[in-house]
Design a protein around this motif. Structure first.
Motif, PDB file in Angstrom:
ATOM      1  N   VAL A 268       9.433  -4.718  -2.391  1.00 58.19           N
ATOM      2  CA  VAL A 268       8.137  -4.381  -1.809  1.00 58.19           C
ATOM      3  C   VAL A 268       8.106  -4.909  -0.379  1.00 58.19           C
ATOM      4  CG1 VAL A 268       5.628  -4.621  -1.997  1.00 58.19           C
ATOM      5  CG2 VAL A 268       7.041  -4.480  -4.069  1.00 58.19           C
ATOM      6  N   ILE A 269       7.794  -4.035   0.543  1.00 55.46           N
ATOM      7  CA  ILE A 269       7.808  -4.358   1.972  1.00 55.46           C
ATOM      8  C   ILE A 269       6.430  -4.102   2.571  1.00 55.46           C
ATOM      9  CG2 ILE A 269       8.748  -3.686   4.228  1.00 55.46           C
ATOM     10  CD1 ILE A 269      11.318  -2.871   2.712  1.00 55.46           C
ATOM     11  N   VAL A 270       5.918  -5.076   3.308  1.00 63.30           N
ATOM     12  CA  VAL A 270       4.690  -4.902   4.077  1.00 63.30           C
ATOM     13  C   VAL A 270       5.066  -4.987   5.543  1.00 63.30           C
ATOM     14  CG1 VAL A 270       2.402  -5.800   4.613  1.00 63.30           C
ATOM     15  CG2 VAL A 270       3.235  -5.832   2.246  1.00 63.30           C
ATOM     16  N   LEU A 271       4.709  -3.958   6.289  1.00 63.20           N
ATOM     17  CA  LEU A 271       5.125  -3.829   7.680  1.00 63.20           C
ATOM     18  C   LEU A 271       3.919  -3.581   8.573  1.00 63.20           C
ATOM     19  CD1 LEU A 271       7.829  -3.281   9.498  1.00 63.20           C
ATOM     20  CD2 LEU A 271       7.142  -0.880   9.237  1.00 63.20           C
ATOM     21  N   SER A 272       3.820  -4.308   9.658  1.00 65.76           N
ATOM     22  CA  SER A 272       2.752  -4.037  10.625  1.00 65.76           C
ATOM     23  C   SER A 272       2.868  -2.602  11.111  1.00 65.76           C
ATOM     24  CB  SER A 272       2.832  -4.996  11.810  1.00 65.76           C
ATOM     25  OG  SER A 272       2.611  -6.324  11.397  1.00 65.76           O
ATOM     26  N   ALA A 273       1.751  -1.919  11.185  1.00 63.91           N
ATOM     27  CA  ALA A 273       1.778  -0.493  11.511  1.00 63.91           C
ATOM     28  C   ALA A 273       2.392  -0.213  12.879  1.00 63.91           C
ATOM     29  CB  ALA A 273       0.362   0.078  11.440  1.00 63.91           C
ATOM     30  N   ASP A 274       2.220  -1.128  13.801  1.00 61.95           N
ATOM     31  CA  ASP A 274       2.743  -0.898  15.149  1.00 61.95           C
ATOM     32  C   ASP A 274       4.264  -1.000  15.223  1.00 61.95           C
ATOM     33  OD1 ASP A 274       3.007  -3.608  14.781  1.00 61.95           O
ATOM     34  OD2 ASP A 274       1.722  -4.195  16.455  1.00 61.95           O
ATOM     35  N   LYS A 275       4.915  -1.375  14.121  1.00 59.49           N
ATOM     36  CA  LYS A 275       6.378  -1.470  14.096  1.00 59.49           C
ATOM     37  C   LYS A 275       7.048  -0.192  13.593  1.00 59.49           C
ATOM     38  CE  LYS A 275       6.408  -6.484  13.258  1.00 59.49           C
ATOM     39  NZ  LYS A 275       6.821  -7.550  12.296  1.00 59.49           N
ATOM     40  N   LEU A 276       6.273   0.741  13.073  1.00 58.59           N
ATOM     41  CA  LEU A 276       6.866   1.932  12.477  1.00 58.59           C
ATOM     42  C   LEU A 276       7.688   2.724  13.481  1.00 58.59           C
ATOM     43  CD1 LEU A 276       7.246   3.798  10.071  1.00 58.59           C
ATOM     44  CD2 LEU A 276       5.072   4.908  10.646  1.00 58.59           C
ATOM     45  N   ALA A 277       7.167   2.933  14.669  1.00 57.04           N
ATOM     46  CA  ALA A 277       7.892   3.689  15.687  1.00 57.04           C
ATOM     47  C   ALA A 277       9.193   2.993  16.073  1.00 57.04           C
ATOM     48  CB  ALA A 277       7.009   3.896  16.922  1.00 57.04           C
ATOM     49  N   THR A 278       9.174   1.659  16.129  1.00 62.07           N
ATOM     50  CA  THR A 278      10.375   0.900  16.468  1.00 62.07           C
ATOM     51  C   THR A 278      11.441   1.060  15.393  1.00 62.07           C
ATOM     52  OG1 THR A 278       9.049  -0.738  17.664  1.00 62.07           O
ATOM     53  CG2 THR A 278      11.274  -1.389  17.017  1.00 62.07           C
ATOM     54  N   VAL A 279      11.020   0.996  14.127  1.00 65.71           N
ATOM     55  CA  VAL A 279      11.959   1.185  13.019  1.00 65.71           C
ATOM     56  C   VAL A 279      12.586   2.572  13.087  1.00 65.71           C
ATOM     57  CG1 VAL A 279      12.214   1.323  10.520  1.00 65.71           C
ATOM     58  CG2 VAL A 279      10.787  -0.458  11.516  1.00 65.71           C
ATOM     59  N   LEU A 280      11.763   3.567  13.392  1.00 60.98           N
ATOM     60  CA  LEU A 280      12.261   4.936  13.478  1.00 60.98           C
ATOM     61  C   LEU A 280      13.295   5.081  14.593  1.00 60.98           C
ATOM     62  CD1 LEU A 280      12.164   7.804  12.435  1.00 60.98           C
ATOM     63  CD2 LEU A 280      10.210   8.237  13.939  1.00 60.98           C
ATOM     64  N   GLU A 281      13.066   4.440  15.733  1.00 57.35           N
ATOM     65  CA  GLU A 281      14.029   4.498  16.826  1.00 57.35           C
ATOM     66  C   GLU A 281      15.345   3.818  16.438  1.00 57.35           C
ATOM     67  OE1 GLU A 281      13.916   6.193  19.667  1.00 57.35           O
ATOM     68  OE2 GLU A 281      12.066   7.013  18.808  1.00 57.35           O
ATOM     69  N   LYS A 282      15.246   2.704  15.717  1.00 63.09           N
ATOM     70  CA  LYS A 282      16.453   2.032  15.245  1.00 63.09           C
ATOM     71  C   LYS A 282      17.218   2.913  14.277  1.00 63.09           C
ATOM     72  CE  LYS A 282      15.298  -2.868  15.766  1.00 63.09           C
ATOM     73  NZ  LYS A 282      15.266  -4.190  15.064  1.00 63.09           N
TER      74      LYS A 282
END
Length: 290
Positions: A268-282
Motif C-alpha cells: 500500500v502506497i500513499v503518495l503526495s499528489a504533486d509527485k505524480l507528474a514526477t513519477v510519470l517522467e521517471k
C-alpha cells in the motif's frame, strides 16, 4: 447520452504505435509447409472510457488485487464505470479480418486488458465499498505499525485533504510502457474535471500494488512488483506498508505467485499528489533506456 459516450471514447483512443508489439509464432502448428516458420504478429491496443460492457472485465482486474478481502467489488466496479469522464480501459480492437465471431461478442469483457483510473474515496466516504476499503487498509496497517496506522487513519478521514484511490491494473506480462499513455490521459482528465469544479483536486493518491517476495541466494529475500513501474511510486511515497496474502492464493488469480519460493503481498502506497507528474517522467525515462 450514448452519442456523447461514443465521442468521448473516440477521443481517448491512443496511438497504436505506442503499443505495437511483436511476437514470434514459432510454437503455432503450421497447417501448410508453405507457411513461414518465423511469422510476426502485430498486436494493437486501444484505450477508451469504461462502459457497462466492461463490468466483468474490470471486476476481474480488481479481483486480482483484493482476492478474498471484504470489499464489494461489484459496487466498486459500478462506481468506476459511473465516472464517465475519468479513467481508461485498454482493449484489443476488433479486427474483422482476424475475428470471425458473431457481432454480439465484439464487446466481450475478456478483452479488458488493463485499467487506469482514480476514485475519490474522501468524497465517496458514504459508499459501502469505500467504507470497507478504508476499514481494511487501517486494519492491515495497524498490524504493521501503530504509528503509521494512526497517520493513515487521519489521512483517510480528513475532509479537507481529499485522497484518490489510484488504480493501475493490467494482466501479467503486459509491458509497463502501456501505463504511460494511460496515466497521461488520466492526468489530463483530472485537470479538465477540476476546471469544471469537480472534486478531483487531490492531496494524496493511494495505491494497492500486487507485489511478491522471492527467496534469493543465502536466504536473502527480494521484493518485486507485479507491475514493475510501481516501484517508482514506492520510492517517492509518503507512507508505505505491505501485508501478506499468501493464505488467499487459492482464489485462482494469483497465477504469478504459484511457486513455493514466491510469497504474494499487497504493498500500500500513499503518495503526495504533486509527485505524480514526477513519477510519470521517471517512468518515461526508465522505459526509454530499455
Amino acid at each position: 447520452m450514448a452519442s456523447s459516450k461514443k465521442k468521448r471514447a473516440d477521443e481517448k483512443i491512443i496511438d497504436e504505435d505506442e503499443f505495437d508489439d511483436e511476437i514470434d509464432d514459432d510454437e503455432e502448428e503450421s497447417g501448410s509447409e508453405e507457411e513461414p516458420m518465423d511469422q510476426e504478429v502485430q498486436l494493437d491496443f486501444e484505450a477508451r472510457i469504461p462502459d457497462d460492457s466492461d463490468f466483468n472485465g474490470i471486476r476481474t482486474l480488481l479481483q486480482q488485487v483484493f482476492l478474498k478481502a471484504n470489499v464489494n467489488l461489484s459496487e466498486l466496479t459500478d462506481t468506476i464505470i459511473s465516472q464517465n469522464y475519468i479513467g481508461s480501459v485498454m482493449k484489443q480492437p476488433y479486427n474483422p479480418e482476424l475475428d470471425d465471431d458473431d457481432d454480439e461478442d465484439l464487446d466481450s469483457d475478456d478483452s479488458v486488458l488493463a485499467l487506469t483510473t482514480v476514485v475519490n474515496i474522501t468524497e465517496r466516504q458514504d459508499v459501502d465499498c469505500v467504507k470497507q476499503l478504508k476499514t481494511m487498509l487501517v486494519e492491515k496497517c495497524k498490524q504493521c505499525s501503530a504509528a503509521q496506522s494512526d497517520k493513515l487513519s487521519k489521512l483517510l478521514t480528513d475532509p479537507d485533504h481529499h485522497v484518490g484511490y489510484l488504480i493501475n491494473e493490467r494482466f501479467l506480462n503486459l509491458p509497463p510502457s502501456m501505463a504511460v499513455p494511460m496515466f497521461e490521459a488520466l492526468i489530463k482528465e483530472m485537470e479538465k474535471a477540476r476546471q469544471k469544479k469537480m472534486k478531483y483536486n487531490f492531496s494524496y493518491y493511494l495505491m494497492i500494488c500486487k507485489s511478491f517476495e522471492m527467496k534469493a541466494a543465502h536466504n536473502v529475500k527480494q521484493m518485486f512488483f507485479s507491475n514493475s513501474e510501481e516501484e517508482l511510486f514506492q520510492e517517492m511515497s509518503d507512507l508505505c506498508f505491505r501485508y501478506s496474502v499468501a493464505h488467499e492464493r487459492d482464489t485462482g488469480v494469483e497465477k504469478w505467485s504459484s511457486e513455493d519460493d514466491m510469497e504474494p503481498f499487497r504493498t500500500v502506497i500513499v503518495l503526495s499528489a504533486d509527485k505524480l507528474a514526477t513519477v510519470l517522467e521517471k517512468l518515461k525515462h526508465e522505459i526509454a533506456k530499455t
